[in-house]
Design a protein around this motif. Structure first.
Motif, PDB file in Angstrom:
ATOM      1  N   UNK A  37     -32.929  54.398  51.437  1.00 41.77           N
ATOM      2  CA  UNK A  37     -32.576  53.657  52.646  1.00 41.77           C
ATOM      3  C   UNK A  37     -33.798  52.951  53.231  1.00 41.77           C
ATOM      4  N   UNK A  38     -34.948  53.602  53.176  1.00 44.63           N
ATOM      5  CA  UNK A  38     -36.167  52.968  53.673  1.00 44.63           C
ATOM      6  C   UNK A  38     -36.557  51.773  52.816  1.00 44.63           C
ATOM      7  N   UNK A  39     -36.344  51.869  51.515  1.00 41.89           N
ATOM      8  CA  UNK A  39     -36.587  50.721  50.644  1.00 41.89           C
ATOM      9  C   UNK A  39     -35.680  49.562  51.034  1.00 41.89           C
ATOM     10  N   UNK A  40     -34.401  49.858  51.263  1.00 41.09           N
ATOM     11  CA  UNK A  40     -33.453  48.819  51.670  1.00 41.09           C
ATOM     12  C   UNK A  40     -33.829  48.215  53.017  1.00 41.09           C
ATOM     13  N   UNK A  41     -34.492  48.984  53.857  1.00 40.40           N
ATOM     14  CA  UNK A  41     -34.932  48.479  55.157  1.00 40.40           C
ATOM     15  C   UNK A  41     -36.225  47.676  55.049  1.00 40.40           C
ATOM     16  N   UNK A  42     -36.779  47.561  53.845  1.00 36.24           N
ATOM     17  CA  UNK A  42     -37.971  46.739  53.659  1.00 36.24           C
ATOM     18  C   UNK A  42     -39.256  47.503  53.488  1.00 36.24           C
ATOM     19  N   UNK A  43     -39.182  48.823  53.344  1.00 36.30           N
ATOM     20  CA  UNK A  43     -40.384  49.643  53.219  1.00 36.30           C
ATOM     21  C   UNK A  43     -40.859  49.734  51.770  1.00 36.30           C
ATOM     22  N   UNK A  44     -42.118  50.038  51.619  1.00 32.62           N
ATOM     23  CA  UNK A  44     -42.705  50.361  50.326  1.00 32.62           C
ATOM     24  C   UNK A  44     -43.004  51.851  50.305  1.00 32.62           C
ATOM     25  N   UNK A  45     -42.699  52.504  49.186  1.00 32.71           N
ATOM     26  CA  UNK A  45     -42.852  53.949  49.081  1.00 32.71           C
ATOM     27  C   UNK A  45     -44.087  54.276  48.242  1.00 32.71           C
ATOM     28  N   UNK A  46     -44.915  55.163  48.756  1.00 33.37           N
ATOM     29  CA  UNK A  46     -46.091  55.631  48.039  1.00 33.37           C
ATOM     30  C   UNK A  46     -45.831  57.063  47.579  1.00 33.37           C
ATOM     31  N   UNK A  47     -45.640  57.275  46.274  1.00 35.77           N
ATOM     32  CA  UNK A  47     -45.356  58.627  45.777  1.00 35.77           C
ATOM     33  C   UNK A  47     -46.562  59.552  45.932  1.00 35.77           C
ATOM     34  N   UNK A  48     -46.286  60.859  45.876  1.00 37.19           N
ATOM     35  CA  UNK A  48     -47.319  61.833  46.171  1.00 37.19           C
ATOM     36  C   UNK A  48     -48.214  62.229  45.016  1.00 37.19           C
ATOM     37  N   UNK A  49     -47.729  62.135  43.774  1.00 39.48           N
ATOM     38  CA  UNK A  49     -48.517  62.637  42.641  1.00 39.48           C
ATOM     39  C   UNK A  49     -48.484  61.691  41.441  1.00 39.48           C
ATOM     40  N   UNK A  50     -48.136  60.462  41.644  1.00 36.96           N
ATOM     41  CA  UNK A  50     -47.948  59.545  40.523  1.00 36.96           C
ATOM     42  C   UNK A  50     -49.276  58.956  40.065  1.00 36.96           C
ATOM     43  N   UNK A  51     -49.639  59.109  38.782  1.00 37.89           N
ATOM     44  CA  UNK A  51     -50.895  58.526  38.290  1.00 37.89           C
ATOM     45  C   UNK A  51     -50.970  57.015  38.418  1.00 37.89           C
ATOM     46  N   UNK A  52     -49.821  56.339  38.445  1.00 44.32           N
ATOM     47  CA  UNK A  52     -49.875  54.874  38.460  1.00 44.32           C
ATOM     48  C   UNK A  52     -50.348  54.298  39.793  1.00 44.32           C
ATOM     49  N   UNK A  53     -50.476  55.145  40.812  1.00 38.92           N
ATOM     50  CA  UNK A  53     -51.050  54.664  42.084  1.00 38.92           C
ATOM     51  C   UNK A  53     -52.427  54.045  41.847  1.00 38.92           C
TER      52      UNK A  53
END
Length: 283
Positions: free
Chosen positions: A246-262
Motif C-alpha cells: 500500500x505504501x508503494x501504491x501511495x508513492x513510497x520507496x521501500x528500503x529492505x532490511x537485509x538485502x545485499x543489493x542495497x
C-alpha cells in the motif's frame, strides 16, 4: 525473475505523515551502513540451526538520518561477541562505521529501535546522549512469557534486553504505542509480525522513503510469496507485506532490511568504501 524496484513509477508529492509544524520539515539525509554479513553456503551445518540460515546471503545494516538539527540512528547493530557466537562476519563495529562518516556516538540525538532482536539492538550503551524510541509491545514481548519458549527467544540476546531495561531505569527510553511522529519529516508505523513491536520509519520527501528493517528482509518477498522464517505472528507478518504494498501504491520507496543489493542500487558515500551508501541526499 524480475526484482521489484519497490517504488511506484510515478511518485507522489504528498506524505501520509502528520507534522505538528505548519512549515515544511528540513530534508533528511539518509545513509545505510553495512556493518556485517552472513554468507554461508546453503545447508551449512550448525549445532543449533538458526532459521536465518535459510538464506545463503544476508547483509546487516544500520541507518542514519540527519537534517542538521537532529541525528537519528535507526537500530544499533549487534555486539561483536554476539555476532561471533552466531557465526556472523563483522565487517566494522557500528560505532566505528559512524565515526568514519563523521558521527561521534555522543552526536546521536535519537535512537530508533525497530525491534529488540540481537542484530538491531546491541551497543545501546555507546550512545550516551540519545533518547531511545521503542514500542510498548516490543518491550512487553521481549521481557514477557513468550520468552519462556526457546524458539521465540532465539533472535534476542539477553544482554541486549537487559541493557534496554537498564535504559528505562536511566530515563533514556521513550515508549510509543502504535503510529506516531518521531520528528517533523519522520513518521513511525507499528507493523509487528516479525517481532511483536516491530516499527518502521517513513522519511518524508518527494518520494517518501520507508526504512522497513525486518518488515521486509529481502525485496523479493513482496513478489515471490515467501516470508522470512522468523516471526512472532504469521498473520501480522503477511499483513505487514500488504502495508508495504500500500505504501508503494501511495508513492513510497521501500528500503529492505537485509538485502545485499542495497549496496549496488544506491551511490557510495565514499568511492573507496562499499559499505556506506547514500539513500537520500540533501542539496
Amino acid at each position: 525473475m524480475t526484482i521489484p524496484s519497490l517504488r511506484k513509477a510515478s511518485s507522489s508529492s504528498s506524505s501520509s505523515s502528520s507534522s505538528s509544524s505548519s512549515s515544511p520539515a528540513a530534508p533528511w539525509q539518509v545513509i545505510a551502513l553495512r556493518y556485517a554479513t552472513k554468507d554461508l553456503p546453503p545447508g551449512h551445518a550448525v549445532l543449533d540451526p538458526d532459521p536465518h540460515e535459510g538464506e545463503a546471503r544476508l547483509d546487516y545494516y544500520i541507518w542514519l538520518c540527519r537534517n542538521g538539527d537532529r541525528t537519528v540512528l535507526v537500530d544499533t547493530g549487534f555486539a561483536p561477541e554476539e555476532g561471533a557466537a552466531r557465526q556472523r562476519i563483522l565487517l566494522v563495529h557500528p560505532v566505528a562505521a559512524l565515526e568514519r562518516i563523521g558521527v561521534a556516538p555522543q552526536d546521536v540525538t535519537d535512537v530508533f529501535i525497530t525491534h529488540l532482536h540481537y542484530d538491531h539492538a546491541g551497543n545501546l550503551r555507546h550512545f550516551p546522549n540519545a533518547t531511545i524510541h521503542l514500542q510498548d509491545a516490543e518491550m512487553a514481548y521481549a521481557t514477557g512469557r513468550c520468552m519462556c519458549h526457546a524458539r521465540m527467544r532465539k533472535p534476542f540476546a539477553v544482554e541486549d534486553v537487559k541493557t534496554a531495561v537498564e535504559m528505562v531505569y536511566l530515563d533514556r527510553v521513550r515508549f510509543h504505542e502504535g503510529d506516531y511522529t518521531l520528528l517533523p519529516g519522520l513518521t513511525a508505523r507499528l507493523v509487528g509480525g516479525h517481532s511483536q513491536g516491530l516499527q518502521i520509519l517513513v522519511v518524508d520527501g518527494t518520494t517518501p522513503l520507508v526504512i522497513a528493517s525486518d518488515a521486509l528482509h529481502l525485496r523479493r518477498y513482496l513478489t515471490d510469496g515467501q516470508i522470512f522464517p522468523v516471526f512472532a505472528d504469521y498473520f501480522r507478518t503477511v499483513e505487514g507485506y500488504r502495508v508495504l504494498q500500500e505504501l508503494i501504491e501511495a508513492g513510497c520507496e521501500i528500503l529492505p532490511g537485509h538485502d545485499p543489493d542495497v549496496l549496488t542500487l544506491y551511490p557510495r558515500l565514499d568511492p573507496d568504501w562499499e559499505d556506506a551508501v547514500v539513500i537520500r541526499k540533501v542539496a
